[in-house]
Design a protein around this motif. Structure first.
Motif, PDB file in Angstrom:
ATOM      1  N   THR A  55       0.833  -1.431   0.059  1.00  7.73           N
ATOM      2  CA  THR A  55       0.223  -0.006   0.078  1.00  7.73           C
ATOM      3  C   THR A  55       0.980   1.350  -0.059  1.00  7.73           C
ATOM      4  OG1 THR A  55      -1.691   1.398   1.291  1.00  7.73           O
ATOM      5  CG2 THR A  55      -0.235  -0.177   2.682  1.00  7.73           C
ATOM      6  N   SER A  56       0.246   2.272  -0.933  1.00 10.96           N
ATOM      7  CA  SER A  56       1.112   3.629  -0.721  1.00 10.96           C
ATOM      8  C   SER A  56       0.243   4.558   0.214  1.00 10.96           C
ATOM      9  CB  SER A  56       1.291   4.195  -2.101  1.00 10.96           C
ATOM     10  OG  SER A  56      -0.105   4.344  -2.635  1.00 10.96           O
ATOM     11  N   GLY A  57      -1.010   3.974   0.900  1.00  9.40           N
ATOM     12  CA  GLY A  57      -1.405   4.960   1.832  1.00  9.40           C
ATOM     13  C   GLY A  57      -2.844   4.443   2.194  1.00  9.40           C
ATOM     14  N   ASP A  58      -3.669   4.520   1.458  1.00 15.96           N
ATOM     15  CA  ASP A  58      -5.303   4.099   2.180  1.00 15.96           C
ATOM     16  C   ASP A  58      -5.295   2.630   2.298  1.00 15.96           C
ATOM     17  OD1 ASP A  58      -5.627   7.012   2.188  1.00 15.96           O
ATOM     18  OD2 ASP A  58      -6.653   6.801  -0.085  1.00 15.96           O
ATOM     19  N   THR A  59      -4.899   1.913   1.472  1.00 16.54           N
ATOM     20  CA  THR A  59      -5.444   0.530   1.494  1.00 16.54           C
ATOM     21  C   THR A  59      -4.896  -0.176   2.829  1.00 16.54           C
ATOM     22  OG1 THR A  59      -4.628   0.538  -1.119  1.00 16.54           O
ATOM     23  CG2 THR A  59      -4.802  -1.704   0.266  1.00 16.54           C
ATOM     24  N   GLY A  60      -3.805   0.132   3.418  1.00 19.81           N
ATOM     25  CA  GLY A  60      -3.540  -0.503   4.761  1.00 19.81           C
ATOM     26  C   GLY A  60      -4.567  -0.205   5.561  1.00 19.81           C
ATOM     27  N   ALA A  61      -5.096   0.896   5.982  1.00 18.02           N
ATOM     28  CA  ALA A  61      -6.091   1.259   7.131  1.00 18.02           C
ATOM     29  C   ALA A  61      -7.291   0.391   6.664  1.00 18.02           C
ATOM     30  CB  ALA A  61      -6.396   2.641   7.054  1.00 18.02           C
ATOM     31  N   LEU A  78       2.711  -4.256   3.601  1.00 19.22           N
ATOM     32  CA  LEU A  78       3.867  -3.676   3.126  1.00 19.22           C
ATOM     33  C   LEU A  78       3.773  -2.019   2.843  1.00 19.22           C
ATOM     34  CD1 LEU A  78       5.594  -6.429   1.229  1.00 19.22           C
ATOM     35  CD2 LEU A  78       5.228  -6.193   3.569  1.00 19.22           C
ATOM     36  N   TYR A  79       4.464  -1.256   3.679  1.00 16.54           N
ATOM     37  CA  TYR A  79       4.664   0.086   3.209  1.00 16.54           C
ATOM     38  C   TYR A  79       5.877   0.509   2.826  1.00 16.54           C
ATOM     39  CZ  TYR A  79       0.328   0.603   6.448  1.00 16.54           C
ATOM     40  OH  TYR A  79      -0.977   0.415   6.572  1.00 16.54           O
ATOM     41  N   PRO A  80       5.966   1.757   1.958  1.00 11.43           N
ATOM     42  CA  PRO A  80       6.946   2.199   1.167  1.00 11.43           C
ATOM     43  C   PRO A  80       7.441   3.033   2.421  1.00 11.43           C
ATOM     44  CG  PRO A  80       5.408   3.131   0.276  1.00 11.43           C
ATOM     45  CD  PRO A  80       4.924   2.294   0.974  1.00 11.43           C
ATOM     46  N   GLU A  81       8.829   3.633   2.319  1.00 15.11           N
ATOM     47  CA  GLU A  81       9.185   4.696   3.337  1.00 15.11           C
ATOM     48  C   GLU A  81       8.327   5.765   3.321  1.00 15.11           C
ATOM     49  OE1 GLU A  81      13.014   5.511   1.575  1.00 15.11           O
ATOM     50  OE2 GLU A  81      14.017   3.827   2.762  1.00 15.11           O
ATOM     51  N   GLY A  82       8.172   6.512   4.494  1.00 12.67           N
ATOM     52  CA  GLY A  82       7.268   7.387   4.891  1.00 12.67           C
ATOM     53  C   GLY A  82       6.368   7.317   5.970  1.00 12.67           C
ATOM     54  N   LYS A  83       5.338   8.011   6.177  1.00 17.08           N
ATOM     55  CA  LYS A  83       4.539   8.054   7.661  1.00 17.08           C
ATOM     56  C   LYS A  83       3.514   6.667   7.284  1.00 17.08           C
ATOM     57  CE  LYS A  83       5.231  12.534   9.248  1.00 17.08           C
ATOM     58  NZ  LYS A  83       4.366  13.990   9.647  1.00 17.08           N
ATOM     59  N   VAL A  84       3.335   5.970   8.284  1.00 15.01           N
ATOM     60  CA  VAL A  84       2.114   4.985   8.250  1.00 15.01           C
ATOM     61  C   VAL A  84       1.060   5.719   9.089  1.00 15.01           C
ATOM     62  CG1 VAL A  84       1.504   2.701   9.081  1.00 15.01           C
ATOM     63  CG2 VAL A  84       3.960   3.185   7.836  1.00 15.01           C
ATOM     64  N   ARG A  85      -0.042   5.671   8.697  1.00 14.56           N
ATOM     65  CA  ARG A  85      -1.204   5.969   9.528  1.00 14.56           C
ATOM     66  C   ARG A  85      -2.318   5.244   9.502  1.00 14.56           C
ATOM     67  NH1 ARG A  85      -0.240  11.465  10.619  1.00 14.56           N
ATOM     68  NH2 ARG A  85       1.262  12.683   9.132  1.00 14.56           N
ATOM     69  N   GLY A  86      -3.358   5.487  10.425  1.00 12.00           N
ATOM     70  CA  GLY A  86      -4.617   4.883  10.435  1.00 12.00           C
ATOM     71  C   GLY A  86      -4.698   3.426  11.086  1.00 12.00           C
ATOM     72  N   LEU A  87      -3.615   3.048  11.756  1.00 13.57           N
ATOM     73  CA  LEU A  87      -3.790   1.488  12.276  1.00 13.57           C
ATOM     74  C   LEU A  87      -3.671   1.727  13.730  1.00 13.57           C
ATOM     75  CD1 LEU A  87      -0.923  -0.059  10.036  1.00 13.57           C
ATOM     76  CD2 LEU A  87      -3.179  -0.039   9.632  1.00 13.57           C
ATOM     77  N   ASN A  88      -4.379   0.705  14.242  1.00 10.16           N
ATOM     78  CA  ASN A  88      -4.376   0.327  15.661  1.00 10.16           C
ATOM     79  C   ASN A  88      -3.588  -0.715  16.258  1.00 10.16           C
ATOM     80  OD1 ASN A  88      -5.188  -0.185  18.366  1.00 10.16           O
ATOM     81  ND2 ASN A  88      -7.319   0.266  18.068  1.00 10.16           N
ATOM     82  N   ASN A  98      -4.103  -9.899  14.483  1.00  9.54           N
ATOM     83  CA  ASN A  98      -3.664 -10.496  13.265  1.00  9.54           C
ATOM     84  C   ASN A  98      -3.176  -9.510  12.191  1.00  9.54           C
ATOM     85  OD1 ASN A  98      -6.430  -9.583  12.929  1.00  9.54           O
ATOM     86  ND2 ASN A  98      -6.743 -10.944  11.545  1.00  9.54           N
ATOM     87  N   ILE A  99      -2.756  -8.233  12.600  1.00 13.96           N
ATOM     88  CA  ILE A  99      -2.408  -7.832  11.454  1.00 13.96           C
ATOM     89  C   ILE A  99      -0.880  -7.429  11.600  1.00 13.96           C
ATOM     90  CG2 ILE A  99      -2.570  -5.196  10.529  1.00 13.96           C
ATOM     91  CD1 ILE A  99      -5.211  -6.987  10.397  1.00 13.96           C
ATOM     92  N   LEU A 100      -0.089  -7.511  10.569  1.00 13.14           N
ATOM     93  CA  LEU A 100       1.519  -7.374  10.823  1.00 13.14           C
ATOM     94  C   LEU A 100       1.933  -6.083   9.641  1.00 13.14           C
ATOM     95  CD1 LEU A 100       3.928  -8.492  11.998  1.00 13.14           C
ATOM     96  CD2 LEU A 100       3.920 -10.038  10.161  1.00 13.14           C
ATOM     97  N   PRO A 101       2.087  -4.976  10.151  1.00 10.24           N
ATOM     98  CA  PRO A 101       2.464  -3.841   9.092  1.00 10.24           C
ATOM     99  C   PRO A 101       3.904  -3.847   9.134  1.00 10.24           C
ATOM    100  CG  PRO A 101       1.921  -2.943  11.329  1.00 10.24           C
ATOM    101  CD  PRO A 101       1.653  -4.392  11.375  1.00 10.24           C
TER     102      PRO A 101
END
Length: 355
Positions: A55-61, A78-88, A98-101
């Protein structure tokens, strides 16, 4: 939780299909939720599966929201370099969830490449029951075809002339889903592939060979893809009927300045707030109206909630979009479980250590 809406904007040429009313404010919510529920049902007999998604943004949340607490499923994001938002963090594997970012040292295309390598490693796939939660998985892609069928049903009584859909396009899953809807029998005259400055399939639509490239950062960042994973599916449509496809898909390239101008115009002309991705689609639709659309109607896809881009929307329109309560967590920055190089051995080391 998943509501669509066709918004008439006081113009016989345009309407807006709002796909951002789900729990994380993006069009992907419906397809991902459908996939998660279907997988859980199929695994009731005791099987296990692992989704691996870039994901490059919205998909992860959206994935985290739909897959959290799903029995028998672990979701690796999987996130690229940068900020990760919207996860608990309470939902992360090491906290009993069961979530592994995981953050990858590189860009979105590096994440995509790593996923391709993982799926080509058959022992890896079998060991974890690997599948995907993005449009690589047809179980996520096919439900999105119903966006277009829904829109057609809602507006068919007032249609006159040709019907087009203007689709913000980065990884091209939504365009592929639209083409499936057409194959299912939906009467439509064509689709506008509205791309930002990356214009990743622009040359391909013009009859040239597709050449992957490094993505260019833009304000419509979810579309910043240089090597879309849906290339093979799109190429299959063209291989089957190239002359038909040349008349069905109309590529348009919209840069950041044109995107901002479209956001401003949509507000001033229609009192319509658009996020930058929807604004790309609107700008492309305006361009078609000025050139090729003599007597017809364009449905513009609004794929992200404008409140998620509140600062940008305010700068352009002077209006602060109202943030739905459900989207409040999306602005919260999260720390991934690990940061690794884009290598399959590094990925498996993290997965094996956590799962």
């Amino acid at each position: 939780e998943l509501e669509y809406a066709i918004q008439e904007i006081g113009d016989d040429d345009f309407s807006v299909l709002e796909l951002h009313n789900g729990p994380t404010g993006v069009f992907k919510d419906f397809g991902i939720a459908f996939l998660a529920a279907a997988m859980e049902e199929l695994l009731k007999s005791g099987g296990r599966a692992m989704t691996l998604t870039a994901t490059s943004g919205d998909t992860g949340a959206s994935i985290a929201h739909s897959f959290t607490a799903r029995s028998g499923i672990t979701s690796v994001i999987l996130y690229p370099e940068g900020k990760v938002r919207g996860l608990n963090a309470d939902h992360f594997v090491q906290n009993g969830g069961n979530i592994l970012p995981i953050q990858i040292e590189g860009n979105f295309d590096d994440c995509q490449r790593l996923i391709r390598e993982a799926f080509e490693d058959i022992p890896f796939v079998l060991r974890y029951g690997l599948t995907s939660a993005n449009t690589l998985n047809v179980g996520r892609l096919l439900p999105q075809a119903f966006y277009y069928l829904y829109a057609f049903i809602k507006i068919k009584k007032r249609l006159r002339g040709d019907l087009y859909f203007s689709i913000p396009s980065g990884n091209f899953g939504n365009l592929i889903a639209a083409l499936y809807a057409w194959k299912f029998g939906m009467p439509v005259n064509g689709f506008i592939a509205a791309m930002n400055s990356n214009y990743s399939f622009g040359s391909f639509f013009r009859g040239e060979s597709f050449v992957p490239r490094q993505p260019i950062p833009t304000i419509s960042h979810s579309m910043d893809v240089g090597n879309p994973s849906n290339y093979e599916r799109l190429a299959a449509f063209y291989a089957e009927a190239p002359s038909v496809m040349r008349n069905m898909v109309h590529p348009e390239k919209i840069d950041d300045n044109q995107t901002l101008a479209a956001m401003e115009k949509a507000w001033k002309k229609y009192s319509l707030l658009l996020d930058p991705h929807g604004a790309v689609a609107y700008a492309a639709a305006e361009r078609m109206r000025m050139s090729d659309l003599e007597d017809g109607h364009v449905v513009i896809l609004s794929t992200g909630h404008p409140a998620k881009y509140a600062d940008l929307v305010k700068d352009v329109t002077g209006i602060v979009p109202k943030m739905p309560d459900a989207l409040g967590i999306l602005s919260k920055e999260s720390q991934p479980v690990a940061q690794i190089p884009a290598r399959i051995d590094a990925l498996e080391a993290v997965i094996a250590g956590c799962c």
